[in-house]
Motif scaffolding. Structure first.
Motif, PDB file in Angstrom:
ATOM      1  N   UNK A 247      71.730 -13.064 -46.737  1.00 12.97           N
ATOM      2  CA  UNK A 247      70.887 -11.937 -46.361  1.00 12.97           C
ATOM      3  C   UNK A 247      71.261 -11.501 -44.944  1.00 12.97           C
ATOM      4  N   UNK A 248      71.965 -10.397 -44.771  1.00 13.07           N
ATOM      5  CA  UNK A 248      72.359  -9.973 -43.424  1.00 13.07           C
ATOM      6  C   UNK A 248      71.145  -9.664 -42.554  1.00 13.07           C
ATOM      7  N   UNK A 249      71.022 -10.356 -41.435  1.00 17.16           N
ATOM      8  CA  UNK A 249      69.891 -10.123 -40.537  1.00 17.16           C
ATOM      9  C   UNK A 249      69.864  -8.685 -40.036  1.00 17.16           C
ATOM     10  N   UNK A 250      71.028  -8.065 -39.948  1.00 19.33           N
ATOM     11  CA  UNK A 250      71.098  -6.688 -39.462  1.00 19.33           C
ATOM     12  C   UNK A 250      70.468  -5.699 -40.443  1.00 19.33           C
ATOM     13  N   UNK A 251      70.143  -6.172 -41.652  1.00 19.44           N
ATOM     14  CA  UNK A 251      69.488  -5.320 -42.644  1.00 19.44           C
ATOM     15  C   UNK A 251      67.962  -5.390 -42.591  1.00 19.44           C
ATOM     16  N   UNK A 252      67.419  -6.337 -41.807  1.00 18.18           N
ATOM     17  CA  UNK A 252      65.950  -6.441 -41.765  1.00 18.18           C
ATOM     18  C   UNK A 252      65.391  -6.787 -40.382  1.00 18.18           C
ATOM     19  N   UNK A 253      66.182  -7.376 -39.501  1.00 16.67           N
ATOM     20  CA  UNK A 253      65.661  -7.809 -38.200  1.00 16.67           C
ATOM     21  C   UNK A 253      65.838  -6.674 -37.189  1.00 16.67           C
TER      22      UNK A 253
ATOM     23  N   UNK B 232      62.870 -10.068 -52.946  1.00 15.98           N
ATOM     24  CA  UNK B 232      62.488  -9.675 -54.299  1.00 15.98           C
ATOM     25  C   UNK B 232      63.718  -9.269 -55.116  1.00 15.98           C
ATOM     26  N   UNK B 233      64.685  -8.630 -54.460  1.00 15.53           N
ATOM     27  CA  UNK B 233      65.903  -8.211 -55.151  1.00 15.53           C
ATOM     28  C   UNK B 233      66.805  -9.388 -55.509  1.00 15.53           C
TER      29      UNK B 233
END
Length: 448
Positions: free
Chosen positions: A140-146, A168-169
């Motif tokens: 899970x790339x942190x740059x996509x949520x953090x 969820x995905x």
């Protein structure tokens, strides 16, 4: 679901990556936060400095050395040529991305993007290793949520929304791997969390998903009751509340950053400090539960400057105090400790770059004494006034050591004392002897 964070030392070699894999592969779904491999961030900082100084030759030498270290790790980590090639290609892509900054004007945000490459590489290597072992793993790339706000604070609503969507995905995964420390800022550029780094990431993720527990894995068995670098026979403290842990972290316990556990405290999520080199050790549990009547630990904060400000009685006391603290505020210099009397105020600071300007302003109203190379020694535990005798034991332990300031009352969880740096080790040893002797061993809780 639990959130587990592993620092750079824990993933600092191929063998240690394998050790972490053995810890996290227990058939329970979890999120694993990784730092860059030990030594990587220092190399990337050095490369950034070379770009800033327009020294591409040295930058190339450092980058080449870093690449070779990764080649050796990759060769040892994977069994199959397929995964060796996959990991090697990704590492070289990240290295080439770093080098792409060598021929352009260099900025602070360029450096932050360069520093992010260490976490990107370590998480990719771990994900590939788990895939090779047949584990159901998702990166899970942190740059996509953090993300942080314009005030450099975590955007919790954004983090929770985007992270939970990603989970969820990919809900079939057993293990989710993500990067610590790195994030995007309000403008979409790559940035970092600064305070607490990967520990902060783990705490923010735990809060965002309402985790069962947050685990911080390091190379020491929890938070000790004194500094093992200077004091023999220290012991891990088995249970701390959040306030006690924050005080110890603020006043020198390097295992944890003082602000990184705040999201966990607010959501009442326990934080456990564990040793990746001794996974069976109990470590330290931090929660909102307080243990009454116990002195837990001692810590020391170095590089302190002591400032004594004695009023010239030119202005009323309330106005005088206002001027003093406004002056420190105007020069962006936080104050650690404060003691006051009818004639003046004494403070400590850990950033003295503006001390000359501050003294210049305050000299109009007071005589100023500045002493550098001081330390704050902090005793932490349940030190409510009902627990008669704790303060006396602390003072008695330091009867042979000159103390400049004593602060108690602002918090019921600590007593702080300022002294010369040369007396630090003597003070730490004396406090251990007086506070954690054999008869006092129950002070260290066995709660787990």
């Amino acid at each position: 679901m639990k959130v587990l964070k592993f620092g750079g030392t824990s993933v600092g070699s191929a063998q240690r990556i394998k050790n972490v894999a053995s810890i996290i592969c227990d058939q329970e779904q979890k999120i694993v936060v990784l730092s860059a491999m030990a030594g990587t961030t220092n190399s990337l900082v050095e490369i950034s400095e070379c770009f800033h100084k327009k020294d591409p030759e040295k930058a190339n030498a450092v980058l080449s050395s870093l690449e070779q270290a990764y080649v050796n790790h990759i060769e040892e980590l994977y069994r199959s040529d397929v995964y060796k090639e996959k990991a090697m290609q990704y590492m070289l892509e990240r290295s080439q991305h770093v080098w792409s900054f060598s021929n352009m004007p260099f900025s602070m945000f360029d450096e932050k993007e360069i520093l992010a490459q260490g976490e990107l590489i370590s998480t990719f290597l771990m994900t590939c290793y788990l895939e090779e072992q047949g584990v159901k793993v998702v990166l899970l790339p942190a740059l996509n949520f953090m993300r942080i706000t314009m005030d450099n604070e975590p955007d919790m609503e954004y983090i929770a929304k985007h992270l939970n969507t990603l989970l969820e995905q990919n809900k079939e995964a057993e293990i989710y791997i993500t990067q610590g420390f790195i994030c995007r800022n309000a403008y979409g550029s790559i940035d970092n969390l600064e305070r607490g780094g990967s520990d902060y990431t783990a705490s923010l993720i735990g809060a965002a998903i309402q985790a069962e527990e947050i685990q911080i894995w390091t190379d020491i068995d929890g938070m000790h009751n004194n500094d093992p670098r200077f004091v023999n026979d220290t012991a891990p403290v088995r249970q701390l509340n959040f306030d006690e842990a924050a005080k110890l972290a603020h006043f020198g316990a390097k295992i944890l950053h003082p602000t990184c556990i705040l999201p966990a405290k607010e959501k009442n999520i326990p934080v456990r400090l564990l040793n990746a080199l001794q996974p069976s050790a109990s470590g330290t549990l931090i929660s909102n539960t307080a243990e009454k009547g116990a002195i837990k630990a001692v810590a020391a904060k170095d590089n302190i400057t002591y400032v004594k400000i004695k009023s010239l009685h030119m202005i009323p006391t309330p106005h005088f105090l206002s001027i003093v603290f406004d002056t420190f505020y105007n020069y962006n210099t936080p104050v650690d400790m404060v003691t006051t009397s009818d004639i003046g105020v004494s403070v400590t600071i850990d950033d003295d770059k503006h001390i000359d300007e501050i003294v210049g302003v305050l000299r109009k109203y007071a005589t100023i004494t500045v002493e550098k190379n001081m330390v704050i020694v902090c005793v932490v535990g349940d030190l409510e006034w009902q627990n008669v005798g704790f303060e006396a034991r602390i003072i008695n332990a330091l009867k042979d050591i000159p103390v400049r300031m004593i602060s108690y009352g602002g918090s019921s969880s600590n007593v702080s004392l300022v002294m010369k740096a040369e007396d630090k080790v003597h003070a730490l040893k004396a406090l251990s002897e007086h506070l954690f002797s054999v008869s006092d061993k129950p002070v260290l809780s066995s709660v787990s």
